[in-house]
Write an enzyme that holds these catalytic residues in place. Structure first.
Site, short mmCIF file in Angstrom:
data_model
loop_
_atom_site.label_atom_id
_atom_site.label_comp_id
_atom_site.label_asym_id
_atom_site.label_seq_id
_atom_site.Cartn_x
_atom_site.Cartn_y
_atom_site.Cartn_z
N GLY A 253 0.83 -1.21 0.00
CA GLY A 253 0.00 0.00 0.00
C GLY A 253 0.86 1.25 0.00
N GLU B 239 11.19 8.75 -15.18
CA GLU B 239 11.52 10.14 -14.85
C GLU B 239 12.39 10.22 -13.60
OE1 GLU B 239 8.28 9.91 -17.60
OE2 GLU B 239 8.52 8.99 -15.64
N SER C 260 -1.73 -3.60 -6.14
CA SER C 260 -1.83 -4.87 -6.87
C SER C 260 -2.13 -6.03 -5.92
CB SER C 260 -0.52 -5.13 -7.61
OG SER C 260 -0.26 -4.13 -8.56
N SER D 113 0.99 3.79 -3.26
CA SER D 113 0.43 4.85 -4.10
C SER D 113 -0.94 5.30 -3.63
CB SER D 113 0.34 4.38 -5.55
OG SER D 113 1.61 4.10 -6.08
N GLU E 74 13.82 -4.51 -4.46
CA GLU E 74 13.21 -4.82 -5.75
C GLU E 74 14.18 -4.62 -6.90
OE1 GLU E 74 8.99 -3.66 -7.94
OE2 GLU E 74 10.04 -2.14 -6.79
#
Length: 391
Positions: free
Chosen positions: A129, A375, A163, A131, A248
């Site tokens: 959790g 970005e 997700s 975003s 990750e």
């Protein structure tokens, strides 16, 4: 260049390959597919537990957490053998690669026992959790609030793009616990079981298919969370966040390299322009392998190189996206068809190798977002490689 390894690394590889030959689930046994990134079919739970028990789940971990204290190079060949066979060791990748890893780095001994070990053994699944509607790439802008009241936090707010949340048992949730502190300083991390009163999960479809339910909106309405579920120190969630994404990214380039090479093999270039694009993608794949191998060698020597990981993330994710686009273009109208059959053991992975060309193209955009957007990677490269001032 040919990457070679010492005898101990190759012996480690051979032992793992022998294990796979003996224990890999039969295709008929593994027919049931995952419905989200936090749904693990029963056969896959058994497979993950076997990997855990034998120390092959995450070899870099200690034995009590599914590993065998493997070196970085041994971890690399482990992932390489899985990738070659299109095998994934878990259908809950964020649970293994981010959430359990974060608990092992920042959690208490009780949290490791109660949450990390069951996630690694596929007894429970987890979702991330982070975003929010107004805080996507800029995590520090999150507004989900957690107020400490006695021995518990009361959480109110919303997450999105979470997700697998509708299939997960627990959420690793980033919340604001000090609204008066600078935005990077007032964040904390909570483990929130999804069956807690006040937690509402709403899955929604994606561009691939309205029935492809993995993304979720998650709402928290006066959700009470025991204070013992705080991961890391209070108001130190930014350090946990950067550590989570670091887990990750370490060997993420290998995954991109395998996907890119698979897409390149899938192309059938026609005409000079198509062949030129094809040649560019082949060179991208080689460059990614070489740069990744150099970064791996530095990491094995104990050298920290965050900028190199950003270069690899940027190159890998955008090259995969370009290859997926070229494969879709070269196939014409047939690119919109879904394949009727899948390659052997393709069902073991996260659908990347069994999806149609349009699906693979659509999914390729996730690589330029998850784990730090392109970005963000360009900003890191500009500052740490080129020495440009912060914008």
């Amino acid at each position: 260049m040919r990457l070679t390894f010492d005898e101990d690394v190759e012996k480690f590889r051979a032992e793992f390959v022998a294990f796979l030959h003996e224990h890999l689930p039969a295709e008929a046994e593994a027919a049931e597919r995952s419905r989200s990134s936090a749904h693990v079919p029963e056969w896959a739970r058994r497979w993950q537990r076997l990997l855990f028990d034998e120390g092959w789940l995450l070899p870099g971990n200690p034995p009590e957490f599914g590993g065998r204290n493997a070196s970085l190079l041994q971890q690399y060949v482990h992932l390489e053998e899985l990738a070659r066979r299109r095998i994934y060791h878990s259908f809950n990748p964020q649970g293994l690669g981010i959430i359990a890893a974060s608990l092992l780095s920042f959690g208490t001994e009780e949290q490791k026992r109660k949450w990390a070990a069951p996630i690694l053994r596929a007894e429970i699944t987890a979702a991330l959790g982070m975003s929010e509607p107004g805080a996507g790439s800029d995590l520090a802008s999150l507004k989900t609030r957690a107020t400490l009241q006695g021995d518990r936090f009361v959480v109110n707010g919303q997450k999105v793009w979470t997700s697998g949340a509708h299939d997960a048992d627990v959420l690793l949730t980033f919340v604001r616990t000090d609204p008066d502190a600078p935005k990077h300083k007032g964040i904390s991390v909570l483990l929130i079981p999804t069956d807690t009163p006040g937690v509402t999960r709403r899955p929604f479809g994606s561009i691939v298919s309205p029935e492809d339910l993995d993304f979720n909106e998650v709402f928290f309405s006066d959700v009470e969370v025991p204070a013992e579920n705080l991961v890391g120190p209070l108001n130190d969630g930014w350090r946990v966040a950067t550590g989570s994404l670091g887990h990750e990214r370490t060997l993420l380039w290998l995954n991109f390299a395998e996907r890119l090479e698979d897409l390149v093999r899938d192309m059938n270039p026609q005409g000079p322009l198509d062949r030129d694009r094809y040649a560019t993608l082949v060179m991208d794949a080689q460059a990614l392998r070489l740069l990744g191998s150099a970064a791996l060698a530095r990491a094995a020597r104990g050298e920290q190189d965050v900028a190199a990981l950003s270069v690899l993330k940027l190159l890998g994710s955008e090259a995969v996206q370009g290859a997926a686009e070229r494969a879709l273009e070269s196939s014409g109208p047939q690119g919109l068809e879904h394949p009727a059959t899948t390659a052997p053991f393709a069902h073991m992975n996260l659908d990347d190798f069994s999806a149609g060309r349009f699906e693979r193209y659509a999914r390729s955009f996730a690589g330029t977002i998850a784990g730090g957007t392109s970005e963000i990677q360009r900003s890191i490269i500009a500052e740490r490689v080129l020495g440009l001032p912060r914008g």
